[in-house]
Design a protein around this motif. Sequence first.
Motif, PDB file in Angstrom:
ATOM      1  N   HIS A 162      -4.794  -1.595  -2.338  1.00 12.56           N
ATOM      2  CA  HIS A 162      -5.965  -1.911  -1.141  1.00 12.56           C
ATOM      3  C   HIS A 162      -5.832  -3.483  -1.128  1.00 12.56           C
ATOM      4  CE1 HIS A 162      -8.877  -1.876   1.083  1.00 12.56           C
ATOM      5  NE2 HIS A 162      -9.714  -1.135   1.434  1.00 12.56           N
ATOM      6  N   PRO A 163      -5.448  -4.334  -0.868  1.00 12.10           N
ATOM      7  CA  PRO A 163      -5.182  -5.964  -0.630  1.00 12.10           C
ATOM      8  C   PRO A 163      -6.854  -6.468  -0.542  1.00 12.10           C
ATOM      9  CG  PRO A 163      -3.226  -5.194   0.531  1.00 12.10           C
ATOM     10  CD  PRO A 163      -4.090  -3.384  -0.181  1.00 12.10           C
ATOM     11  N   GLN A 164      -7.558  -5.172   0.579  1.00 13.34           N
ATOM     12  CA  GLN A 164      -8.480  -6.089   0.576  1.00 13.34           C
ATOM     13  C   GLN A 164     -10.236  -5.711  -0.826  1.00 13.34           C
ATOM     14  OE1 GLN A 164      -6.904  -4.183   2.767  1.00 13.34           O
ATOM     15  NE2 GLN A 164      -6.017  -6.374   4.048  1.00 13.34           N
ATOM     16  N   LEU A 201      -9.249   5.441  -4.102  1.00  8.94           N
ATOM     17  CA  LEU A 201      -8.093   5.306  -2.499  1.00  8.94           C
ATOM     18  C   LEU A 201      -8.553   6.011  -1.916  1.00  8.94           C
ATOM     19  CD1 LEU A 201      -5.062   3.197  -3.861  1.00  8.94           C
ATOM     20  CD2 LEU A 201      -7.060   2.633  -2.951  1.00  8.94           C
ATOM     21  N   GLU A 202      -8.173   7.430  -2.175  1.00 13.54           N
ATOM     22  CA  GLU A 202      -7.692   9.261  -1.294  1.00 13.54           C
ATOM     23  C   GLU A 202      -8.711   8.929  -0.648  1.00 13.54           C
ATOM     24  OE1 GLU A 202      -6.769  11.824  -3.505  1.00 13.54           O
ATOM     25  OE2 GLU A 202      -4.156  10.782  -3.342  1.00 13.54           O
ATOM     26  N   ASP A 203     -10.048   8.233  -0.994  1.00 12.84           N
ATOM     27  CA  ASP A 203     -11.387   8.938  -0.619  1.00 12.84           C
ATOM     28  C   ASP A 203     -11.757   7.706  -0.502  1.00 12.84           C
ATOM     29  OD1 ASP A 203     -11.555  11.169  -1.954  1.00 12.84           O
ATOM     30  OD2 ASP A 203     -13.220  10.377  -3.789  1.00 12.84           O
ATOM     31  N   ILE A 204     -11.780   6.391  -0.108  1.00 13.44           N
ATOM     32  CA  ILE A 204     -12.076   5.229   1.085  1.00 13.44           C
ATOM     33  C   ILE A 204     -10.936   5.898   2.208  1.00 13.44           C
ATOM     34  CG2 ILE A 204     -11.423   3.490   1.733  1.00 13.44           C
ATOM     35  CD1 ILE A 204     -11.906   2.582  -1.242  1.00 13.44           C
ATOM     36  N   SER A 249     -10.355   8.790   2.842  1.00 14.25           N
ATOM     37  CA  SER A 249     -10.244  10.147   4.386  1.00 14.25           C
ATOM     38  C   SER A 249     -11.489  10.275   4.717  1.00 14.25           C
ATOM     39  CB  SER A 249     -10.365  11.381   3.576  1.00 14.25           C
ATOM     40  OG  SER A 249     -11.599  10.980   2.266  1.00 14.25           O
ATOM     41  N   GLY A 250     -12.762   9.262   4.832  1.00 17.20           N
ATOM     42  CA  GLY A 250     -13.908   8.799   4.359  1.00 17.20           C
ATOM     43  C   GLY A 250     -15.148   8.918   3.970  1.00 17.20           C
ATOM     44  N   VAL A 251     -14.702   9.573   2.889  1.00 15.24           N
ATOM     45  CA  VAL A 251     -15.606  10.386   1.641  1.00 15.24           C
ATOM     46  C   VAL A 251     -16.314   9.181   1.509  1.00 15.24           C
ATOM     47  CG1 VAL A 251     -15.798  11.547  -0.679  1.00 15.24           C
ATOM     48  CG2 VAL A 251     -14.239  12.263   0.988  1.00 15.24           C
ATOM     49  N   LEU A 252     -15.966   8.146   1.282  1.00 17.06           N
ATOM     50  CA  LEU A 252     -16.326   6.511   0.549  1.00 17.06           C
ATOM     51  C   LEU A 252     -16.463   6.200   1.205  1.00 17.06           C
ATOM     52  CD1 LEU A 252     -14.963   6.261  -2.523  1.00 17.06           C
ATOM     53  CD2 LEU A 252     -16.758   7.059  -1.517  1.00 17.06           C
ATOM     54  N   SER A 253     -17.374   5.444   2.627  1.00 20.18           N
ATOM     55  CA  SER A 253     -17.767   5.331   3.467  1.00 20.18           C
ATOM     56  C   SER A 253     -17.815   3.118   3.523  1.00 20.18           C
ATOM     57  CB  SER A 253     -18.986   5.348   4.344  1.00 20.18           C
ATOM     58  OG  SER A 253     -19.797   3.725   5.486  1.00 20.18           O
ATOM     59  N   CYS A 254     -17.497   2.677   4.258  1.00 21.69           N
ATOM     60  CA  CYS A 254     -17.200   1.055   3.635  1.00 21.69           C
ATOM     61  C   CYS A 254     -17.649   0.270   4.895  1.00 21.69           C
ATOM     62  CB  CYS A 254     -15.852   0.629   4.047  1.00 21.69           C
ATOM     63  SG  CYS A 254     -15.182   1.354   2.432  1.00 21.69           S
ATOM     64  N   SER A 255     -18.032   1.192   6.135  1.00 21.25           N
ATOM     65  CA  SER A 255     -19.105   0.508   7.184  1.00 21.25           C
ATOM     66  C   SER A 255     -20.167  -0.438   7.207  1.00 21.25           C
ATOM     67  CB  SER A 255     -19.005   1.779   8.285  1.00 21.25           C
ATOM     68  OG  SER A 255     -20.303   2.528   7.442  1.00 21.25           O
ATOM     69  N   VAL A 314       0.857  -1.070   0.337  1.00 21.62           N
ATOM     70  CA  VAL A 314      -0.029  -0.169  -0.425  1.00 21.62           C
ATOM     71  C   VAL A 314       1.059   1.169  -0.225  1.00 21.62           C
ATOM     72  CG1 VAL A 314      -1.811   1.932   1.077  1.00 21.62           C
ATOM     73  CG2 VAL A 314      -2.029  -1.294   1.259  1.00 21.62           C
ATOM     74  N   ARG A 315       0.246   1.800  -0.888  1.00 28.01           N
ATOM     75  CA  ARG A 315       1.814   3.038  -1.222  1.00 28.01           C
ATOM     76  C   ARG A 315       1.598   4.060   0.000  1.00 28.01           C
ATOM     77  NH1 ARG A 315       2.084   6.896  -6.555  1.00 28.01           N
ATOM     78  NH2 ARG A 315      -0.445   6.800  -6.119  1.00 28.01           N
ATOM     79  N   ARG A 316      -0.422   4.314   0.359  1.00 27.50           N
ATOM     80  CA  ARG A 316      -0.267   5.451   1.699  1.00 27.50           C
ATOM     81  C   ARG A 316      -1.589   4.098   2.931  1.00 27.50           C
ATOM     82  NH1 ARG A 316      -2.543  10.600  -0.471  1.00 27.50           N
ATOM     83  NH2 ARG A 316      -0.779  10.283  -2.319  1.00 27.50           N
ATOM     84  N   PRO A 317      -1.689   4.779   4.097  1.00 27.48           N
ATOM     85  CA  PRO A 317      -2.129   3.922   4.737  1.00 27.48           C
ATOM     86  C   PRO A 317      -3.684   4.453   4.014  1.00 27.48           C
ATOM     87  CG  PRO A 317      -0.533   5.841   6.326  1.00 27.48           C
ATOM     88  CD  PRO A 317      -0.319   5.111   3.985  1.00 27.48           C
ATOM     89  N   LEU A 318      -3.986   3.033   4.281  1.00 24.39           N
ATOM     90  CA  LEU A 318      -5.555   3.254   4.463  1.00 24.39           C
ATOM     91  C   LEU A 318      -6.792   3.139   5.484  1.00 24.39           C
ATOM     92  CD1 LEU A 318      -5.829   1.165   1.354  1.00 24.39           C
ATOM     93  CD2 LEU A 318      -6.548   3.541   1.486  1.00 24.39           C
ATOM     94  N   SER A 319      -7.804   3.676   6.038  1.00 20.35           N
ATOM     95  CA  SER A 319      -8.485   3.343   7.388  1.00 20.35           C
ATOM     96  C   SER A 319      -8.671   2.081   6.952  1.00 20.35           C
ATOM     97  CB  SER A 319      -9.650   4.673   7.312  1.00 20.35           C
ATOM     98  OG  SER A 319     -10.239   4.272   5.895  1.00 20.35           O
TER      99      SER A 319
END
Length: 485
Positions: free
Chosen positions: A94-96, A415-418, A420-426, A61-66
């Motif tokens: 984003h391996p997942q 990926l940035e929107d994921i 930052s929370g702009v895109l929710s995976c909850s 991953v290039r930068r940490p993901l939430s």
Amino acid sequence: MAPGCLCGFRPGVGGAHARGGALTRHPSHSMFPHGGWVCGLSRRLLTPGGRALPAGAAQGVRRPLSSAPHAPQICIVGSGPAGFYTAQHLLKHHPQARVDIYEKLPVPFGLVRFGVAPDHPEVKSYGAEEKRELGIPGEELPGVYSARDFVGWYNGLPDNRHLCPDLSSDTAVILGQGNVAVDIARILLSPLELLRRTDVTRTALDSLTHSRVRRVWLVGRRGPLQVAFTIKELREMLHLPGTRPRLDPSDFQGLEDITKDLPRPRKRLTELLVKSALREPGEKDAAHWAQAERQWGLRFLRSPQAVLSSEDGGRAAGVRLSVTRLEGAGEAAVAFPTGRVEDIPCGLIFSSIGYRSLPISPALPFLARQGVIANSMGRVQESPGLYCSGWVKRGPTGVITTTMADSFDTAQAVLEDINSGVLSCSDPRAGAAAVRDLLLLRGVRPVSFSDWEKIDAAETARGVAVGKPREKILDPEEMLRLVRP
């Protein structure tokens, strides 16, 4: 020419179908018509070259993901290079992530399969749905073809399998000076023994065997400093067996003095053009050109004004060109008519002035003049969770490497929107299961990747039987019979 894809994200399911773009979005009733077919690719992803992505492609991953309780599920509509490059970047960083790719044809890979030229398997490239019209009198006459249709015909695009171009004229004019125009010229003039070793369709090869074309002019409204083909394409034309170039030295006078100030790619291209036009050929080229029975040439500062008809009005017999002059310099130079005209007798004319993407859905902000979806860095305006890539994002410009970088940028925006929370995976989403249910409801039986492998095996076997890498199946119904006995 490069492709496009429309890709959208709303963790889960995908939306609208496009050529020339990739899209990720929530369920949309416009995605699948009643009946028909859909090619679905998932889990096992391939590069645009048709090879499986390496095992490490989903790592690093290039930068940490939430962290999120549910992995993002992403739908990409369009299985050309823009779609695959977008998927590749998403999986790598984003391996997942779960990515599903959908295609309207029973076969994947878009322009890699149906692209520019069968003798260029490493750079096949085009991707927007609609050709641009010339907008001049006579362009509807028999003998006038769009570059897009002709390219689709010799590459086996099902929509163009019935084109049947008339190649009985000794002179062809191609209106345009980009790589696609040069590809068409090369296909028209190439020795048959070279084409027989490619995956050019049998129908096209039969027609080219009886072709009478011996001379091809590539016409551009601007000058030598504005040609859009690359140096690789030019070199191939200069050394095409049995063919010689016709370059007017007066078109290149004085260019030697200014090449040093040009950007490197343009500098090298211009130097080769000037050398070919102004200097005596070497012994090898001189001997080659002296024996050539076919020829090609560049005509500059000419803009199409009308297609001239035969005496009975039944077909094209020539093209009238407006002589132009340039104002400005470099890429910013603009051509203006001088009032003078020039006629070229010919019975075969190709319009190679570019392509346009088509609007996908009334709900999407589409800029008709530019032929693109309104977007910012791939994010579709006023449509959170929806992204675009390729020509539908930036317009019909660039080559395959441009598309790769463009697709990576769009994927990075996702990926940035994921992150930052702009895109929710909850919340859990149905993902591909919802698409399968929708297809079932509408009576659409999808073509799976394993189904595609059956088509691939059949085409490869047919090609081996005649000494070719592949003999493409042109009829979608025949493709479907292979996977649905």
